[in-house]
Write a protein that holds these residues in place. Structure first.
Motif, PDB file in Angstrom:
ATOM      1  N   LEU A 254       0.826  -1.206   0.000  1.00 50.35           N
ATOM      2  CA  LEU A 254       0.000   0.000   0.000  1.00 50.35           C
ATOM      3  C   LEU A 254       0.866   1.266   0.000  1.00 50.35           C
ATOM      4  O   LEU A 254       0.549   2.248  -0.666  1.00 50.35           O
ATOM      5  N   GLN A 255       1.981   1.225   0.712  1.00 54.46           N
ATOM      6  CA  GLN A 255       2.896   2.366   0.718  1.00 54.46           C
ATOM      7  C   GLN A 255       3.498   2.583  -0.669  1.00 54.46           C
ATOM      8  O   GLN A 255       3.643   3.718  -1.114  1.00 54.46           O
ATOM      9  N   ASP A 256       3.827   1.495  -1.365  1.00 54.08           N
ATOM     10  CA  ASP A 256       4.344   1.600  -2.729  1.00 54.08           C
ATOM     11  C   ASP A 256       3.291   2.198  -3.655  1.00 54.08           C
ATOM     12  O   ASP A 256       3.593   3.058  -4.500  1.00 54.08           O
ATOM     13  N   GLN A 257       2.048   1.733  -3.508  1.00 54.78           N
ATOM     14  CA  GLN A 257       0.961   2.261  -4.327  1.00 54.78           C
ATOM     15  C   GLN A 257       0.745   3.747  -4.036  1.00 54.78           C
ATOM     16  O   GLN A 257       0.537   4.547  -4.956  1.00 54.78           O
ATOM     17  N   LEU A 258       0.807   4.112  -2.771  1.00 55.41           N
ATOM     18  CA  LEU A 258       0.638   5.503  -2.378  1.00 55.41           C
ATOM     19  C   LEU A 258       1.755   6.375  -2.954  1.00 55.41           C
ATOM     20  O   LEU A 258       1.501   7.468  -3.474  1.00 55.41           O
ATOM     21  N   ALA A 259       2.979   5.887  -2.913  1.00 53.67           N
ATOM     22  CA  ALA A 259       4.112   6.634  -3.482  1.00 53.67           C
ATOM     23  C   ALA A 259       3.917   6.820  -4.989  1.00 53.67           C
ATOM     24  O   ALA A 259       4.180   7.904  -5.524  1.00 53.67           O
ATOM     25  N   SER A 260       3.458   5.773  -5.659  1.00 51.69           N
ATOM     26  CA  SER A 260       3.211   5.855  -7.096  1.00 51.69           C
ATOM     27  C   SER A 260       2.103   6.870  -7.399  1.00 51.69           C
ATOM     28  O   SER A 260       2.219   7.667  -8.334  1.00 51.69           O
ATOM     29  N   LEU A 261       1.053   6.842  -6.605  1.00 49.21           N
ATOM     30  CA  LEU A 261      -0.040   7.803  -6.795  1.00 49.21           C
ATOM     31  C   LEU A 261       0.439   9.228  -6.538  1.00 49.21           C
ATOM     32  O   LEU A 261       0.062  10.157  -7.253  1.00 49.21           O
ATOM     33  N   LYS A 262       1.291   9.405  -5.538  1.00 49.84           N
ATOM     34  CA  LYS A 262       1.837  10.733  -5.242  1.00 49.84           C
ATOM     35  C   LYS A 262       2.653  11.234  -6.433  1.00 49.84           C
ATOM     36  O   LYS A 262       2.540  12.401  -6.816  1.00 49.84           O
ATOM     37  N   GLU A 263       3.462  10.367  -7.029  1.00 48.59           N
ATOM     38  CA  GLU A 263       4.234  10.750  -8.216  1.00 48.59           C
ATOM     39  C   GLU A 263       3.300  11.175  -9.351  1.00 48.59           C
ATOM     40  O   GLU A 263       3.551  12.171 -10.025  1.00 48.59           O
ATOM     41  N   THR A 264       2.226  10.416  -9.541  1.00 47.72           N
ATOM     42  CA  THR A 264       1.263  10.741 -10.594  1.00 47.72           C
ATOM     43  C   THR A 264       0.614  12.094 -10.329  1.00 47.72           C
ATOM     44  O   THR A 264       0.490  12.920 -11.238  1.00 47.72           O
ATOM     45  N   VAL A 265       0.216  12.329  -9.084  1.00 51.43           N
ATOM     46  CA  VAL A 265      -0.397  13.612  -8.726  1.00 51.43           C
ATOM     47  C   VAL A 265       0.595  14.748  -8.938  1.00 51.43           C
ATOM     48  O   VAL A 265       0.245  15.800  -9.480  1.00 51.43           O
ATOM     49  N   ASP A 266       1.847  14.537  -8.545  1.00 53.90           N
ATOM     50  CA  ASP A 266       2.875  15.564  -8.750  1.00 53.90           C
ATOM     51  C   ASP A 266       3.057  15.867 -10.235  1.00 53.90           C
ATOM     52  O   ASP A 266       3.166  17.038 -10.626  1.00 53.90           O
ATOM     53  N   GLU A 267       3.082  14.819 -11.070  1.00 50.47           N
ATOM     54  CA  GLU A 267       3.210  15.015 -12.517  1.00 50.47           C
ATOM     55  C   GLU A 267       2.014  15.778 -13.076  1.00 50.47           C
ATOM     56  O   GLU A 267       2.176  16.685 -13.903  1.00 50.47           O
ATOM     57  N   LEU A 268       0.816  15.403 -12.624  1.00 51.93           N
ATOM     58  CA  LEU A 268      -0.393  16.086 -13.105  1.00 51.93           C
ATOM     59  C   LEU A 268      -0.414  17.545 -12.661  1.00 51.93           C
ATOM     60  O   LEU A 268      -0.805  18.428 -13.440  1.00 51.93           O
TER      61      LEU A 268
END
Length: 121
Positions: free
Chosen positions: A37-51
């Motif tokens: 879940l932490q890995d998924q959260l980090a990936s989502l954070k990267e996506t949000v940062d990119e967006l």
């Protein structure tokens, strides 16, 4: 039938060990789930940062244009993915490009880029 204290103690230890092992496995499994879940959260954070970065670029007063990618399709030929902001469209209009839509202006710009590249070859 009576059991000796040693036998009762051995059974109690066995039960304790089994329960301890079961709880340990549960915690390890939960740790794995938490890590996932932490890995998924980090990936989502990267996506949000990119967006957020893309949104900021789109809203920027600084003109920009980008070739995002492209593919060759047997039926359609080369298909390009392009991106730009409104400031780039304003810049094209200020430079004399004419068109009723952003796509028309971008098509003219890409055609000019192609002519420039072909002229260098």
């Amino acid at each position: 039938m009576f059991m000796s204290a040693a036998r009762v103690k051995a059974i109690a230890h066995k039960i304790w060990d089994d329960k301890f092992e079961m709880v340990t496995k549960m915690f390890n499994q939960r740790d794995d789930e938490i890590e996932s879940l932490q890995d998924q959260l980090a990936s989502l954070k990267e996506t949000v940062d990119e967006l957020n970065h893309l949104r900021d670029r789109k809203d920027s007063d600084e003109p920009w244009f980008e070739f995002v990618g492209g593919e060759v399709h047997p039926e359609h030929g080369l298909e390009l993915r392009l991106d730009w902001n409104d400031a780039f469209i304003k810049q094209l209009r200020a430079q004399g490009y004419k068109g009723t839509s952003d796509d028309e202006l971008i098509a003219q710009y890409v055609a000019n880029v192609q002519k420039t590249v072909e002229g260098r070859e």
